[in-house]
Write a protein that holds these residues in place. Sequence first.
Motif, PDB file in Angstrom:
ATOM      1  N   TYR A 181       0.939  -1.256   0.057  1.00  0.00           N
ATOM      2  CA  TYR A 181       0.059  -0.001   0.171  1.00  0.00           C
ATOM      3  C   TYR A 181       0.829   1.072   0.091  1.00  0.00           C
ATOM      4  O   TYR A 181       1.498   1.613   0.845  1.00  0.00           O
ATOM      5  CB  TYR A 181      -0.944   0.013   1.201  1.00  0.00           C
ATOM      6  N   LYS A 224     -12.446   3.518  -4.810  1.00  0.00           N
ATOM      7  CA  LYS A 224     -12.399   4.513  -3.565  1.00  0.00           C
ATOM      8  C   LYS A 224     -12.895   5.909  -3.948  1.00  0.00           C
ATOM      9  O   LYS A 224     -12.243   6.551  -4.731  1.00  0.00           O
ATOM     10  CB  LYS A 224     -11.211   4.254  -2.889  1.00  0.00           C
ATOM     11  N   CYS A 250     -11.709   1.747   2.988  1.00  0.00           N
ATOM     12  CA  CYS A 250     -10.912   2.380   4.037  1.00  0.00           C
ATOM     13  C   CYS A 250     -11.460   3.963   4.352  1.00  0.00           C
ATOM     14  O   CYS A 250     -12.173   3.888   5.109  1.00  0.00           O
ATOM     15  CB  CYS A 250      -9.462   2.257   3.808  1.00  0.00           C
ATOM     16  N   ALA A 283      -7.292  -0.426   5.150  1.00  0.00           N
ATOM     17  CA  ALA A 283      -5.860  -0.288   5.913  1.00  0.00           C
ATOM     18  C   ALA A 283      -5.577   1.008   6.768  1.00  0.00           C
ATOM     19  O   ALA A 283      -4.995   1.659   6.378  1.00  0.00           O
ATOM     20  CB  ALA A 283      -4.778  -0.510   4.733  1.00  0.00           C
TER      21      ALA A 283
HETATM   22  N1  LIG Z   1      -5.684   4.210   4.468  1.00  0.00           N
HETATM   23  C1  LIG Z   1      -7.120   4.770   4.324  1.00  0.00           C
HETATM   24  O1  LIG Z   1      -7.409   4.886   3.469  1.00  0.00           O
HETATM   25  C2  LIG Z   1      -7.589   5.442   5.682  1.00  0.00           C
HETATM   26  C3  LIG Z   1      -6.947   5.632   6.924  1.00  0.00           C
HETATM   27  O2  LIG Z   1      -5.848   4.721   7.263  1.00  0.00           O
HETATM   28  C4  LIG Z   1      -7.447   6.338   7.923  1.00  0.00           C
HETATM   29  O3  LIG Z   1      -8.724   6.932   7.611  1.00  0.00           O
HETATM   30  O4  LIG Z   1      -6.948   6.351   9.153  1.00  0.00           O
END
Ligand SMILES: NC(=O)CC(=O)C(=O)O
Length: 287
Positions: free
Chosen positions: A49, A114, A155, A180
Amino acid sequence: MTSFRLAMIQLAVTASKADNLKNAFLKIKEAANAGAQIVALPECFNSPYGVDYFPEYAEPVPNGETSRRLSEWSRENKVYLVGGSIPESGENGKLYNTCTIWSPNGDLLGSHRKVHLFDIDIPGKISFQESKVLSSGQHLTTFDTEFCRIGVGICYDLRFAEMAQLYREKGCQLLIYPGAFNMTTGPAHWKLLQQARAIDNQLYVASVSPARVEQAPYVAWGHSLAVNPWGKIITEAEETETIVYADIDLKYLQEIREQIPLTKQRRRDMYEIKEPIITAAAPSVVI
Ligand SMILES: NC(=O)CC(=O)C(=O)O
């Protein structure tokens, strides 16, 4: 059918796409053998990521290798498969963070890009700018099963209460978020946000994280979990690679909605700011 089993696969993601796919394949089989009818993978399950990795790992959807595999695995295991997310190479050279959803026949039921990109800056802790390389999705995504309607977010989408509320209004009884969170926002917000979405909307919420890998460029919090419509956590992983299961009971959901009838009691006429706002005057003091 008023109940079903959801599996959340907390995968340890590596830099090798081939290894990630192989690992996902084995875990999906294991989950299906344990009776799961719906199986969900984490955000970015085939790639590390990070904005430096998305261009290299990106694939077209649904004509790329990962989509083909997900289709095969859902068909072979006869499960609904919520394919976490992958970096998608879309039209006009744009990249997206995309979740594909597959039926037990291997058909593509939907694809969620997303919507809210993860652009944050917490000095001394974490700075992340997905929008440096990703474009945002332009639609919300639900899919229907013989059990219930399900809404999908990825997320950061979890932080936006309006999105979950729309899913509730569209008839969803379960929301699934591959996600994540990290070592700063995870301990602070991951669980609370899911409980908030579940209680506000009186539905089940499940979020699936990658396992925590300390040497990874982005260290995920882990703790994949599911919350029931009462706000109770019904299953939660630790940080390591594992599969956790949640038995989703739609009769129970209905009971909660009848006991506390929020939809009937909503005062939509009150939720728009109408100028001028009348502020009650402070009581005058008589000397
Ligand atoms: N990784 C994401 O998209 C979001 C996140 O880690 C968070 O909102 O905190």
